[in-house]
Write an enzyme that holds these catalytic residues in place. Structure first.
Site, mmCIF file in Angstrom:
data_model
loop_
_atom_site.group_PDB
_atom_site.id
_atom_site.type_symbol
_atom_site.label_atom_id
_atom_site.label_comp_id
_atom_site.label_asym_id
_atom_site.label_seq_id
_atom_site.Cartn_x
_atom_site.Cartn_y
_atom_site.Cartn_z
ATOM 1 N N GLU A 61 -19.661 -28.866 4.694
ATOM 2 C CA GLU A 61 -19.264 -27.548 5.156
ATOM 3 C C GLU A 61 -19.557 -27.359 6.646
ATOM 4 O OE1 GLU A 61 -20.252 -24.693 2.335
ATOM 5 O OE2 GLU A 61 -19.580 -22.979 3.521
ATOM 6 N N ASP A 62 -20.666 -27.851 7.114
ATOM 7 C CA ASP A 62 -21.123 -27.500 8.460
ATOM 8 C C ASP A 62 -21.058 -28.616 9.502
ATOM 9 O OD1 ASP A 62 -21.684 -25.082 7.341
ATOM 10 O OD2 ASP A 62 -23.837 -25.467 7.110
#
Ligand code: MN
Length: 476
Positions: A61-62
């Site tokens: 996600e990051d």
């Protein structure tokens, strides 16, 4: 501390370099968070794949790391777990604002968690993630603190409870409650502390009396005090019109013995020493709670009029009550799984049978046996999508459903008056296939709008049947 395996070390290295330069709100390097989450699932005794997935849980996600990369380096299982945790995040960010996101019924989100969680280990990572976020909540601005705390109380703590992870539930609920209602939290923790201080002498005496009596009967036991959690006191007081006089389990002693026979013997011995309170004997061994919790509970009144609850259980029951589902993943826990099978711990309630199945599969995995990986996933929801109403209710529909299916599912009155549909805030055609996580808003007309051409824009039998009825009525 145990030494990490080569695979775990490799995962730590990858996560560290991927999160390089990122900071948490507290100012700590971001990697401190995945490392802490890893530590938590490690403490829970989870398997190596889960530990690796925990340290990688925020990378997809990051950071620029992809699921494919994780699959290539750590295998299908780890990739599946990280993907599951990421998707769980996606499903949630579908509702940008937590206020509208909190579904009207808690069961809704639990269902979503289970559905997107798919592999129970995804939920366990998610719970560890949330626990660490709660432990570090003070770094966030107050409005965010409240939202996360509220969500934890309404969704994550009940989820932990459902999985019978007692220790986790208590920690989550108490931290969260201290943010949701700090004043009340302080009041109640003071009450608990004062009460425990005043009862301390009695407690010591009782511990001694009980210990001696059990010793005389040659029962092997451990006895310890258990302090009531602030949040559970709060909930109990709310149920009893804030009447402290109705709270009988502020102080409890826990007796852990070797087998079920000793549980009942211990109960008898305690009752011969102190007067049991009417209607306060609960046999959760014969009749386990919904989440599989087993114990004998009894409340007694001592000679100096103190009210004390006793909880009596076997080691296996205790392990399961504290760590719940996670306990069954414990490395050396063949014993525990064995206890389920041999009936030492009686069968899990039917609602949790799916867990047993997963446990068995997980045990096989640990033993190095080949397992059909599909079995680790909950197929219950495989052919379903979950979409949201603007209020945050979650509606499950078969894959391929269209807006009219959704509308009829809400209510046939809504279905029969559809004028248009907004999907994720945009006006859309009634031919648009709904996707997992869509927010669907139906625009209705005052008058019935149902027409025969709609049969082409419907896939669910329910909607078809309702439309048919409405058309017959209209023409009649
Ligand atoms: Mn995280």
């Amino acid at each position: 501390m145990k030494t990490e395996s080569t695979r775990v070390k490799k995962a730590i290295k990858l996560a560290t370099s991927a999160h390089e330069g990122q900071l948490r709100k507290s100012g700590d390097p971001y990697i401190s968070h995945p490392l802490a989450v890893m530590k938590i699932v490690e403490d829970w005794g989870m398997d190596e794949d889960t530990i690796i997935a925990a340290v990688l849980h925020d990378t997809v996600e990051d950071t620029s790391i992809t699921i494919k990369q994780i699959r290539d380096e750590f295998g299908e299982q780890v990739a599946f777990l990280v993907d599951g945790v990421t998707k769980l995040g996606d499903a949630r960010s579908g509702m940008r604002d937590l206020d509208t996101y909190l579904p009207s019924t808690k069961d809704n989100l639990l269902r979503l968690l289970v559905a997107t969680g798919a592999d129970i280990r995804v939920l366990i990572i998610k719970l560890a993630d949330r626990l660490h976020n709660l432990r570090t909540l003070s770094a966030l601005p107050p409005d965010k603190q409240k939202k996360i705390a509220k969500e934890s109380l309404e969704v994550f703590a009940p989820l932990a409870d459902r999985l019978n992870m007692g220790r986790l539930r208590v920690e989550m609920a108490d931290i969260a409650f201290s943010y949701v209602d700090p004043k009340r939290y302080r009041e109640l923790s003071d009450i608990i502390e004062k009460y425990n201080q005043s009862a301390e002498k009695t407690m010591q005496k009782i511990r001694k009396e009980v210990s001696e009596a059990l010793g005389r009967e040659k029962i092997k036991f451990q006895i310890s005090g258990r302090v009531k959690s602030v949040y559970s006191l709060h909930k109990k007081l709310a149920k009893h019109n804030q009447n402290m006089g109705e709270i009988y389990d502020l102080t409890a002693l826990r007796v852990i013995v070797n087998d079920i026979t000793d549980c009942y013997l211990t109960l008898g011995i305690i009752h011969s020493l102190y007067m049991p309170m009417n209607g306060r004997i609960k046999d959760y061994i014969a009749m386990p709670k919904q989440n599989g919790y087993q114990s004998l509970h009894t409340t007694v009144i001592t000679k100096d009029k103190k009210v004390i609850e006793f909880q009596i259980r076997t080691h296996e029951m205790h392990e399961y009550a504290e760590r719940g589902l996670a306990a069954s993943f414990y490395y050396n826990e063949q014993k525990l799984t064995e206890s389920y099978r041999t009936g030492k711990i009686q069968h899990l309630p039917t609602s949790l049978l799916w867990i047993t199945e997963l446990q068995d599969t997980a045990a096989k995995l640990r033993a190095g046996k080949k397992v059909d990986i599909k079995k680790l996933r909950l197929n219950l929801f495989a052919d379903k999508i979950f979409v949201y109403t603007p209020k945050g209710d979650i509606i499950d529909l078969p894959k391929g459903s269209l807006p009219l299916d959704f509308a009829y599912r809400l209510h046939s009155e809504i279905g029969g008056r559809v004028q248009g549909v907004k999907i994720n805030g945009k006006m859309s055609s009634l031919n648009t296939k709904l996707k997992h996580g869509d927010i669907v808003e139906i625009i209705t007309s005052k008058n019935p709008t149902a027409k025969a051409s709609w049969f082409d824009k419907i896939i669910t039998p329910h909607a078809r049947q309702k439309l048919k009825q409405q058309l017959t009525k209209l023409s009649g």
